[in-house]
Design an enzyme around this catalytic site. Structure first.
Site, PDB file in Angstrom:
ATOM      1  CG  ASN A  24      24.348  28.896  27.007  1.00 40.89           C
ATOM      2  OD1 ASN A  24      24.742  29.870  26.138  1.00 40.89           O
ATOM      3  ND2 ASN A  24      23.343  28.295  26.751  1.00 40.89           N
ATOM      4  CG  ASP A  26      24.755  29.138  23.250  1.00 43.64           C
ATOM      5  OD1 ASP A  26      26.039  28.763  22.994  1.00 43.64           O
ATOM      6  OD2 ASP A  26      23.934  28.568  23.425  1.00 43.64           O
ATOM      7  CG  HIS A  27      22.593  34.678  23.653  1.00 48.50           C
ATOM      8  ND1 HIS A  27      22.069  34.343  22.331  1.00 48.50           N
ATOM      9  CD2 HIS A  27      21.801  33.886  24.330  1.00 48.50           C
ATOM     10  CE1 HIS A  27      21.107  33.664  22.411  1.00 48.50           C
ATOM     11  NE2 HIS A  27      20.845  33.165  23.715  1.00 48.50           N
ATOM     12  CG  HIS A  60      22.545  24.624  21.715  1.00 46.50           C
ATOM     13  ND1 HIS A  60      21.174  25.165  21.820  1.00 46.50           N
ATOM     14  CD2 HIS A  60      22.512  23.879  20.917  1.00 46.50           C
ATOM     15  CE1 HIS A  60      20.449  24.350  21.200  1.00 46.50           C
ATOM     16  NE2 HIS A  60      21.298  23.592  20.375  1.00 46.50           N
ATOM     17  NE  ARG A  62      19.453  26.918  17.684  1.00 47.25           N
ATOM     18  CZ  ARG A  62      18.169  26.697  18.447  1.00 47.25           C
ATOM     19  NH1 ARG A  62      18.388  27.008  19.515  1.00 47.25           N
ATOM     20  NH2 ARG A  62      17.292  26.230  17.744  1.00 47.25           N
ATOM     21  NE  ARG A  66      19.269  29.966  15.964  1.00 47.77           N
ATOM     22  CZ  ARG A  66      18.394  29.675  15.903  1.00 47.77           C
ATOM     23  NH1 ARG A  66      17.619  30.551  17.215  1.00 47.77           N
ATOM     24  NH2 ARG A  66      17.406  28.868  15.258  1.00 47.77           N
ATOM     25  CG  HIS A  67      24.423  30.614  19.429  1.00 47.09           C
ATOM     26  ND1 HIS A  67      24.608  29.461  19.493  1.00 47.09           N
ATOM     27  CD2 HIS A  67      22.897  30.867  19.762  1.00 47.09           C
ATOM     28  CE1 HIS A  67      23.578  28.782  20.063  1.00 47.09           C
ATOM     29  NE2 HIS A  67      22.539  29.658  20.044  1.00 47.09           N
ATOM     30  CD  GLU A  87      22.765  24.463  26.330  1.00 43.27           C
ATOM     31  OE1 GLU A  87      21.968  24.934  25.242  1.00 43.27           O
ATOM     32  OE2 GLU A  87      22.479  24.615  27.294  1.00 43.27           O
ATOM     33  CB  THR A 118      16.171  25.202  23.837  1.00 45.18           C
ATOM     34  OG1 THR A 118      17.351  25.316  23.033  1.00 45.18           O
ATOM     35  CG2 THR A 118      15.702  23.656  23.870  1.00 45.18           C
ATOM     36  CD  GLU A 168      20.126  22.445  31.880  1.00 46.95           C
ATOM     37  OE1 GLU A 168      21.132  21.858  31.777  1.00 46.95           O
ATOM     38  OE2 GLU A 168      19.866  23.367  31.543  1.00 46.95           O
ATOM     39  CG  HIS A 208      15.006  28.342  28.818  1.00 48.77           C
ATOM     40  ND1 HIS A 208      15.633  27.973  27.524  1.00 48.77           N
ATOM     41  CD2 HIS A 208      13.629  29.082  28.516  1.00 48.77           C
ATOM     42  CE1 HIS A 208      14.923  28.626  26.939  1.00 48.77           C
ATOM     43  NE2 HIS A 208      13.908  29.456  27.114  1.00 48.77           N
ATOM     44  N   GLY A 209      15.770  30.738  30.985  1.00 52.66           N
ATOM     45  CA  GLY A 209      15.103  32.108  31.529  1.00 52.66           C
ATOM     46  C   GLY A 209      15.260  32.266  32.923  1.00 52.66           C
ATOM     47  N   GLY A 230      22.248  31.649  30.672  1.00 47.38           N
ATOM     48  CA  GLY A 230      22.820  32.499  29.625  1.00 47.38           C
ATOM     49  C   GLY A 230      22.393  33.507  29.308  1.00 47.38           C
TER      50      GLY A 230
HETATM   51  N1  PXP Z   1      20.186  24.805  29.213  1.00 46.09           N
HETATM   52  C1  PXP Z   1      19.814  24.574  28.395  1.00 46.09           C
HETATM   53  C2  PXP Z   1      19.775  22.962  28.067  1.00 46.09           C
HETATM   54  C3  PXP Z   1      19.589  25.384  27.149  1.00 46.09           C
HETATM   55  O1  PXP Z   1      19.150  25.030  26.011  1.00 46.09           O
HETATM   56  C4  PXP Z   1      19.641  26.898  27.479  1.00 46.09           C
HETATM   57  C5  PXP Z   1      19.448  27.790  26.365  1.00 46.09           C
HETATM   58  O2  PXP Z   1      18.116  27.736  25.864  1.00 46.09           O
HETATM   59  C6  PXP Z   1      19.819  27.330  28.663  1.00 46.09           C
HETATM   60  C7  PXP Z   1      20.281  26.317  29.740  1.00 46.09           C
HETATM   61  C8  PXP Z   1      20.043  28.509  29.302  1.00 46.09           C
HETATM   62  O3  PXP Z   1      18.778  29.341  29.279  1.00 46.09           O
HETATM   63  P1  PXP Z   1      18.999  30.987  29.116  1.00 46.09           P
HETATM   64  O4  PXP Z   1      19.561  31.455  28.006  1.00 46.09           O
HETATM   65  O5  PXP Z   1      17.575  31.323  29.034  1.00 46.09           O
HETATM   66  O6  PXP Z   1      19.370  31.400  30.347  1.00 46.09           O
END
Ligand code: PXP
Length: 257
Positions: A24, A26-27, A60, A62, A66-67, A87, A118, A168, A208-209, A230
């Protein structure tokens, strides 16, 4: 309807296939947008991910942009041969954008403006009527639909009713649980739900995380087909470079299978 064994999709621990890594990006765009210019470019990040063996790019779009921004999507798609996993919130605006860009996959996520990320899974069970036409229209356009849900039977049953080919599982509860019994409980929940998804013909992903420290037990769940990671990878990239960060995550995932 209840979730049950689906023999064609049963997969044993010994059959663990290679686990795909979706990165991911995004950042990278978050940092770019902090100064309003065009550096650092998430497209360059996507190219690096492709060069070091990442399996997909996740982004993603949004509501508040924002990104990732609208124009990034086509640029990312054009820049690498990797599948794009978009996303998106279950809104008419995002549906129209997805249908225009035709990403390989669309992961429907819950979205609230005030949240930093999220924070929880999609309430697929409570929003069936809202989600059903969106899942249908995306699927009809050849886009592989995924639902970002908590690892709960109720939500998996809802995904089945909606005909989503992929779910997911939100790994936030696992990632944020205290090490020890609480985290072990969350891991068991993920493993049970991944097995149940497979038995019902749904391909389970997770994300996520996830970090170098917590990814291995998740990557060891044999039914999982893909992890999307991400924030931690982009954070590590600041210190070691994105190539090194993606390679290291890949190695940890491979070693776990
Ligand atoms: N999968 C989904 C559906 C997400 O929305 C996100 C970001 O929140 C991620 C994976 C990646 O999460 P992270 O940035 O915490 O690794």
């Amino acid at each position: 309807m209840s979730v049950k064994e689906h023999p064609a999709n049963a997969q044993s621990a010994s059959q663990a296939a290679r686990l795909r890594l979706g990165v991911n990006i995004d950042h990278v765009a978050t940092i770019r947008n902090a100064r309003g210019g065009d550096h650092p470019d998430p497209v360059r990040a996507a190219q690096i991910v492709a060069a070091v063996g990442g399996d997909g790019i996740t982004a993603h779009l949004r509501e508040d942009r924002r990104h990732i921004r609208d124009e990034d999507l086509a640029r990312i798609q054009a820049a690498t041969g990797l599948p794009l996993n978009l996303e998106m919130a279950a809104t008419d605006e995002m549906l129209e954008i997805a249908l225009r860009h035709r990403p390989h996959a669309a992961c429907i996520v819950p979205e609230r403006r005030e949240e930093r990320t999220t924070e929880g899974g999609l309430d697929a069970a409570g929003q069936h009527n809202r989600l059903a036409p969106i899942v249908t229209r995306l699927s009809d356009a050849g886009i592989r639909v995924s639902l970002f849900i908590a690892p709960e039977v109720r939500q998996l049953e809802a995904a089945l009713r909606l005909g989503a080919p992929v779910v997911e599982f939100h790994t936030g509860e696992y990632a944020h649980a205290a090490p020890g019994e609480a985290q072990a409980r969350e891991l068991r929940r993920l493993a049970e739900m991944a097995a149940l998804a497979r038995k019902n013909g749904i391909e389970p992903h997770a994300g996520h995380g996830l970090t170098y420290e917590n990814v291995v037990p998740v990557a060891a769940i044999p039914q999982l087909a893909e992890l999307n990671i991400g924030h931690y990878l982009i954070g590590e990239a600041i210190f070691t470079g994105l190539e090194t960060a993606v390679r290291k995550m890949r190695e940890l995932m491979d070693a776990a299978r």
